[in-house]
Write an enzyme that holds these catalytic residues in place. Structure first.
Site, PDB file in Angstrom:
ATOM      1  N   ASP A  87       0.760  -1.392   0.077  1.00  0.00           N
ATOM      2  CA  ASP A  87      -0.041   0.004  -0.012  1.00  0.00           C
ATOM      3  C   ASP A  87       0.785   1.215  -0.111  1.00  0.00           C
ATOM      4  O   ASP A  87       0.215   2.229   0.130  1.00  0.00           O
ATOM      5  CB  ASP A  87      -0.972   0.099   1.197  1.00  0.00           C
ATOM      6  CG  ASP A  87      -2.050  -1.048   1.140  1.00  0.00           C
ATOM      7  OD1 ASP A  87      -2.522  -1.196   0.057  1.00  0.00           O
ATOM      8  OD2 ASP A  87      -2.468  -1.787   1.908  1.00  0.00           O
ATOM      9  N   ASP A 148      -6.487  -5.299  -4.278  1.00  0.00           N
ATOM     10  CA  ASP A 148      -6.150  -3.849  -3.884  1.00  0.00           C
ATOM     11  C   ASP A 148      -4.883  -3.318  -4.708  1.00  0.00           C
ATOM     12  O   ASP A 148      -4.713  -2.060  -4.848  1.00  0.00           O
ATOM     13  CB  ASP A 148      -6.033  -3.639  -2.433  1.00  0.00           C
ATOM     14  CG  ASP A 148      -7.020  -4.421  -1.546  1.00  0.00           C
ATOM     15  OD1 ASP A 148      -7.398  -5.508  -2.215  1.00  0.00           O
ATOM     16  OD2 ASP A 148      -7.220  -3.909  -0.582  1.00  0.00           O
ATOM     17  N   GLY A 206      -7.557 -19.209  -5.365  1.00  0.00           N
ATOM     18  CA  GLY A 206      -8.149 -18.050  -4.701  1.00  0.00           C
ATOM     19  C   GLY A 206      -8.771 -18.106  -3.290  1.00  0.00           C
ATOM     20  O   GLY A 206      -9.155 -19.145  -2.791  1.00  0.00           O
ATOM     21  N   THR A 208     -10.359 -15.276   0.139  1.00  0.00           N
ATOM     22  CA  THR A 208     -10.702 -13.642   0.666  1.00  0.00           C
ATOM     23  C   THR A 208     -10.093 -13.644   2.175  1.00  0.00           C
ATOM     24  O   THR A 208      -9.599 -14.596   2.665  1.00  0.00           O
ATOM     25  CB  THR A 208     -12.472 -13.586   0.632  1.00  0.00           C
ATOM     26  OG1 THR A 208     -12.543 -12.484   0.900  1.00  0.00           O
ATOM     27  CG2 THR A 208     -12.811 -14.425   1.941  1.00  0.00           C
ATOM     28  N   ARG A 220     -15.818  -4.093  -2.411  1.00  0.00           N
ATOM     29  CA  ARG A 220     -14.554  -3.230  -2.596  1.00  0.00           C
ATOM     30  C   ARG A 220     -13.402  -3.804  -3.293  1.00  0.00           C
ATOM     31  O   ARG A 220     -12.873  -3.160  -4.140  1.00  0.00           O
ATOM     32  CB  ARG A 220     -14.035  -2.732  -1.091  1.00  0.00           C
ATOM     33  CG  ARG A 220     -13.200  -1.643  -1.053  1.00  0.00           C
ATOM     34  CD  ARG A 220     -13.073  -0.741   0.223  1.00  0.00           C
ATOM     35  NE  ARG A 220     -12.213  -1.354   1.170  1.00  0.00           N
ATOM     36  CZ  ARG A 220     -12.844  -1.750   2.402  1.00  0.00           C
ATOM     37  NH1 ARG A 220     -14.156  -2.010   2.606  1.00  0.00           N
ATOM     38  NH2 ARG A 220     -11.902  -2.368   3.229  1.00  0.00           N
ATOM     39  N   TRP A 224     -11.985  -2.125  -6.528  1.00  0.00           N
ATOM     40  CA  TRP A 224     -10.533  -1.740  -6.765  1.00  0.00           C
ATOM     41  C   TRP A 224     -10.262  -2.501  -8.261  1.00  0.00           C
ATOM     42  O   TRP A 224      -9.396  -1.757  -9.117  1.00  0.00           O
ATOM     43  CB  TRP A 224      -9.667  -2.607  -5.839  1.00  0.00           C
ATOM     44  CG  TRP A 224      -9.619  -2.025  -4.390  1.00  0.00           C
ATOM     45  CD1 TRP A 224      -9.644  -3.027  -3.203  1.00  0.00           C
ATOM     46  CD2 TRP A 224      -9.561  -0.825  -3.922  1.00  0.00           C
ATOM     47  NE1 TRP A 224      -9.613  -2.324  -2.169  1.00  0.00           N
ATOM     48  CE2 TRP A 224      -9.523  -0.990  -2.633  1.00  0.00           C
ATOM     49  CE3 TRP A 224      -9.603   0.480  -4.450  1.00  0.00           C
ATOM     50  CZ2 TRP A 224      -9.488   0.228  -1.588  1.00  0.00           C
ATOM     51  CZ3 TRP A 224      -9.409   1.530  -3.550  1.00  0.00           C
ATOM     52  CH2 TRP A 224      -9.365   1.517  -2.380  1.00  0.00           C
TER      53      TRP A 224
END
Length: 373
Positions: A87, A148, A206, A208, A220, A224
């Site tokens: 980030d 993200d 995959g 979460t 969200r 993204w």
């Protein structure tokens, strides 16, 4: 409507400068922002909010405070304070890179390039991905990418343009391609995260972190993807990115409830207690507006997306904003941070406030945010 909402947002942000002091807003509980030191992934959104308010109002109180946040983020990078995550793009695109875009401040440009180097260092050569969280090579987190990251890639694309070094751009494209292949499902929904073998790069599966289940679509995360692939298209003009952004945008729109503001996960059971995520809708509006800016007038999707944008923004302003609450600290109610983790599941989110204001600025004065010059 956009102008009134902008004026309200600027007024509240001006009041918050005094309220927040040297600290950074993160998420809120019962209408009061939780204020952090300069050590969280969300701090850049406060800086970006200040820069947007300065550009709209030309009031130097916003400029002075924004520059102060950049100085704090310079100290954070110099001392490597809590930067073991991807980030870095969120932190520095909306702070020092924004200052460079607005003021052409050379020190801000240098800081942004150093931040891009820091992000670049998270690239796994063997696995060919940017590691999302934790120290590089961490046993638990070392093989994870998350959707993200697509909003952190503009810092790398920009760095390549600024320096002429193709490495930044190459790594951003590798990450965007890997995200497109593994995070976007065949029905245009998305995983939040995906794991790879750190030694071989072999895909594992995959999952979460903040969504309802591994197979669900965290709203969200979908947001993204919409905005992130649109920004990768801006920098590369690869039509595959624009196509992916459009398909993910259509999925988002087609799964919205009647009031056009998303629940926290598209697959979560819906009843009177199901949390919304207004921040996901605000992010998606910005992404759709970016997509629209790249579509020809004759493209049938242009009007479809534009109509959706106005329905989503009308609902955000009329039903979710604090425009009629003079003493409110936040701009947008009913955001969700981490519902399953019971972390601020239904209140202000500083990124929700930022993207809400960016969307208003895009609609009212055609501002493009700080993801590119």
């Amino acid at each position: 409507m956009w102008k009134s909402a902008l004026e309200d947002a600027v007024k509240k942000t001006r009041n918050n400068i005094t309220r927040f002091g040297e600290l950074f807003p993160h998420v809120s509980l019962h209408g009061k922002y939780d204020l952090n030191d300069n050590d969280d992934w969300t701090n850049g959104f406060w800086s970006g909010l200040l820069w947007l308010c300065y550009e709209y109002s030309h009031d130097t109180v916003f400029k002075d405070k924004a520059e102060q946040t950049v100085a704090g983020l310079r100290n954070r990078l110099n001392n490597n304070i809590v930067l073991d995550h991807h980030d870095i793009g969120f932190l520095y695109s909306l702070s020092s890179k924004a200052q460079w875009i607005i003021e052409k401040n050379k020190e801000a440009r240098e800081l942004s390039l150093l931040a891009a180097d820091k992000l670049l260092n998270r690239f796994h050569e063997k696995g060919q991905y940017l590691q999302a969280w934790g120290p590089k090579g961490d046993q638990k987190e070392g093989g994870r990418i998350i959707i993200d990251c697509l909003l952190n890639l503009p810092l790398l694309y920009w760095a390549s343009e600024q320096t002429g070094d193709p490495t930044y751009r190459h790594i951003a494209i590798v990450q965007a391609d890997k995200s497109r292949r593994y995070l976007v499902r065949g029905d245009d929904s998305s995983y939040h995260t995906f794991f790879f073998n750190q030694e071989t790069g072999e895909p594992i599966g995959g999952a979460t972190h903040q969504g309802f289940t591994n197979g669900s679509t965290w709203t969200r995360g979908q947001a993204w993807g919409v905005y992130g692939f649109a920004l990768s298209y801006h920098y590369t003009k690869n039509p595959a990115y624009l196509d992916t952004a459009k398909r993910m945008g259509k999925y988002f729109i087609e799964h919205l409830p009647e009031d056009y503001v998303s629940y926290w996960d598209f697959n979560a059971p819906v009843d009177e207690n199901t949390h919304r995520d207004s921040s996901a809708t605000a992010i998606t509006v910005c992404g759709l507006l970016e997509i629209i800016s790249h579509l020809e007038e004759k493209d049938p999707d242009k009007q479809f997306f534009l109509e959706a944008v106005h329905k989503m923004m009308n609902s955000l302003v009329e039903n979710y904003s604090t425009i009629n609450k003079e003493d409110a600290e936040g701009l947008l109610e009913h955001g969700s941070y981490h519902v399953r983790g019971n972390l601020a599941p239904d209140d202000y989110m500083i990124w929700g406030d930022y993207f809400y204001l960016e969307a208003l600025m895009r609609l009212e004065i055609n501002h493009k945010g700080y993801w590119y010059e």
